[in-house]
Design an enzyme around this catalytic site. Structure first.
Site, mmCIF file in Angstrom:
data_model
loop_
_atom_site.group_PDB
_atom_site.id
_atom_site.type_symbol
_atom_site.label_atom_id
_atom_site.label_comp_id
_atom_site.label_asym_id
_atom_site.label_seq_id
_atom_site.Cartn_x
_atom_site.Cartn_y
_atom_site.Cartn_z
ATOM 1 N N SER A 40 0.836 -1.202 0.000
ATOM 2 C CA SER A 40 0.000 0.000 0.000
ATOM 3 C C SER A 40 0.864 1.242 0.000
ATOM 4 O O SER A 40 2.072 1.174 0.241
ATOM 5 C CB SER A 40 -0.878 0.021 1.254
HETATM 6 C C1 LIG Z 1 2.809 -0.534 3.953
HETATM 7 S S1 LIG Z 1 3.743 -0.984 2.573
HETATM 8 C C2 LIG Z 1 4.997 0.255 2.453
HETATM 9 C C3 LIG Z 1 4.526 1.644 2.258
HETATM 10 C C4 LIG Z 1 5.541 2.526 1.612
HETATM 11 N N1 LIG Z 1 6.611 2.873 2.458
HETATM 12 C C5 LIG Z 1 4.869 3.715 0.960
HETATM 13 O O1 LIG Z 1 5.019 4.841 1.428
HETATM 14 O O2 LIG Z 1 4.213 3.501 -0.038
HETATM 15 C C6 LIG Z 1 4.694 -2.345 3.209
HETATM 16 C C7 LIG Z 1 5.612 -2.950 2.189
HETATM 17 O O3 LIG Z 1 6.538 -3.792 2.850
HETATM 18 C C8 LIG Z 1 6.863 -4.831 1.971
HETATM 19 N N2 LIG Z 1 7.502 -5.917 2.724
HETATM 20 C C9 LIG Z 1 6.914 -6.899 3.462
HETATM 21 N N3 LIG Z 1 7.852 -7.711 3.980
HETATM 22 C C10 LIG Z 1 9.058 -7.229 3.569
HETATM 23 C C11 LIG Z 1 10.408 -7.647 3.766
HETATM 24 N N4 LIG Z 1 10.688 -8.722 4.505
HETATM 25 N N5 LIG Z 1 11.393 -6.925 3.178
HETATM 26 C C12 LIG Z 1 11.120 -5.836 2.415
HETATM 27 N N6 LIG Z 1 9.856 -5.402 2.186
HETATM 28 C C13 LIG Z 1 8.848 -6.081 2.762
HETATM 29 C C14 LIG Z 1 5.510 -5.208 1.354
HETATM 30 O O4 LIG Z 1 5.673 -5.941 0.165
HETATM 31 C C15 LIG Z 1 4.906 -3.827 1.165
HETATM 32 O O5 LIG Z 1 5.167 -3.346 -0.130
#
Ligand SMILES: C[S@@+](CC[C@H](N)C(=O)[O-])C[C@H]1O[C@@H](n2cnc3c(N)ncnc32)[C@H](O)[C@@H]1O
Length: 389
Positions: free
Chosen positions: A94
């Site tokens: 997101s």
């Molecule tokens: C809430 S979203 C990030 C929001 C982002 N910072 C923005 O402003 O749009 C969380 C993200 O963390 C990623 N994610 C989940 N586990 C992860 C991991 N182990 N390493 C890197 N990214 C990860 C997900 O795929 C997702 O895209």
């Protein structure tokens, strides 16, 4: 629209400094959310996700500058372009609520020249804000999902920024560009990865939401010492993030759940001293999770009966059920080696005894192996160990 978003975020108190305000005024959020899902209630079908794309939705541009979280991926692969109608699904990526993004960036407490590692690039919006504030060469961001990362890379480039963007599991950090003055995670974790401690400069900070399988959340800010031990506290506010993919709960099949529920048939019932409604309290929910970190929750009902809350720990093979009684209160049944609800009642009872302190009074410490959360001092100190695997 950018200016009015900045005004709104200042009004809510999330945006406090001129340098972050300038970043919000300069980074065009619409480039990062060309398509997203909007939560919608469809009569007869419940809560669904409706796709919104720039071509099909008149209000798209206005929505892009709303102080709202826009979900961009469901179930680890479904994007808004994949569907024409509202669908069910669990959000997996997101563009986080801008108010929350800037509140975290303010809490990161950066100064010029600092190097930052971001875990969870997502759409790249927060990455771009950091580039605007600190300069491209000071920002590294890692995203686990290759498709999400590719979209973020295109959006970040289109907005005119050029940070180091990596694809991979951010729980391992990004050693090749370490050390970092700040590590910020926009996904939550059950425990702090050791790599973050070794990749942070002494005196550096880690800002991350601690969460778990019972959906308790707390934003923690830790300082890493010369000895590689990090210690810190939880910040005020009700902040939650989707859990880092490797820390997600193990799958629990219907069959496995039914088998475990059947093991309660011989369990002795007793009245509960704490009901599952404790989870409606933000800190209470966090304490429940600290007490039984390997448990996950599901609810079920037999036709005509009440909804029953189940807490299931698949690792130890333990289960507790909480059944509401018609006259009020709850009945507990437990089975397996770990008396899950006894543990919850112990922790909640002790937390209440010291006056139910809010989460911002809790502290956290990790040397990479042993990770503890505690609250209170002396005889009134309560300590829990976080699960480290
Ligand atoms: C809430 S979203 C990030 C929001 C982002 N910072 C923005 O402003 O749009 C969380 C993200 O963390 C990623 N994610 C989940 N586990 C992860 C991991 N182990 N390493 C890197 N990214 C990860 C997900 O795929 C997702 O895209």
């Amino acid at each position: 629209m950018r200016r009015s978003l900045a005004d709104e975020l200042e009004g809510t108190g999330d945006l406090r400094s001129p340098r972050w305000r300038r970043a919000v005024e300069r980074v065009p959020r619409h480039l990062f959310v060309p398509a997203f899902f909007q939560a919608t209630d469809v009569p007869g079908r419940g809560a669904l996700w409706a796709p919104v794309t720039d071509r099909q939705h008149d209000e798209w541009l206005e929505l892009a500058y709303c102080n709202k979280t826009w979900v961009t991926q469901l179930d680890g692969h479904v994007t808004p372009h994949d569907v024409a109608e509202p669908v069910q699904g669990d959000p997996t990526s997101s563009s986080t609520l801008p108010g929350l993004v800037v509140r975290m960036l303010e809490a990161l407490d950066v100064t010029d020249g600092m190097d930052v590692l971001e875990i969870g690039t997502g759409t790249g919006y927060s990455t771009a804000l950091m580039c605007d504030r600190l300069g491209d060469e000071h920002v590294t961001s890692i995203e686990v999902d290759a498709g999400v990362a590719a979209n973020a890379a295109a959006a970040v480039r289109a907005a005119g920024y050029a940070p180091r963007l990596m694809v991979g599991d951010g729980l391992g950090g990004v050693p090749e560009h370490a050390p970092y003055d700040r590590i910020i995670a926009t996904c939550s974790v059950r425990h702090i990865p050791q790599s973050w401690l070794t990749q942070a400069r002494p005196g550096g900070r880690i800002l991350v939401t601690m969460s778990g399988w019972l959906h308790g959340h707390g934003l923690a800010s830790l300082t890493v010492g010369e000895d590689g031990v990090a210690e810190g506290r939880f910040l005020p506010g009700t902040i939650s993030f989707m859990i880092a993919r490797p820390h997600a709960a193990p799958p629990l099949s219907n069959e496995q759940a039914s088998e475990m529920i059947a093991s309660l048939a011989d369990a002795d019932p007793r009245p509960a001293t704490v009901g599952p409604d404790i989870r409606q309290d933000w800190t209470g929910a966090f304490v429940v999770q600290l007490a039984v970190p390997d448990a996950q929750r599901l609810t079920r009902r037999v036709v005509g009966g009440p909804w029953v809350d189940y807490y299931i720990d698949t690792r130890s093979g333990s289960i507790a059920s909480l059944t509401p009684e018609p006259g009020g209160g709850w009945t507990v049944r437990q089975s397996g080696p770990v008396p899950l609800w006894d543990r919850v009642e112990d922790s909640i009872g002790q937390w209440r005894q010291i006056g139910s302190p809010p989460l911002e009074r809790f502290r956290i410490r990790t040397d990479g192996r042993v990770q503890t959360v505690w609250v209170g001092t002396g005889d009134a100190r309560l300590t829990w160990h976080l699960p480290v695997q």
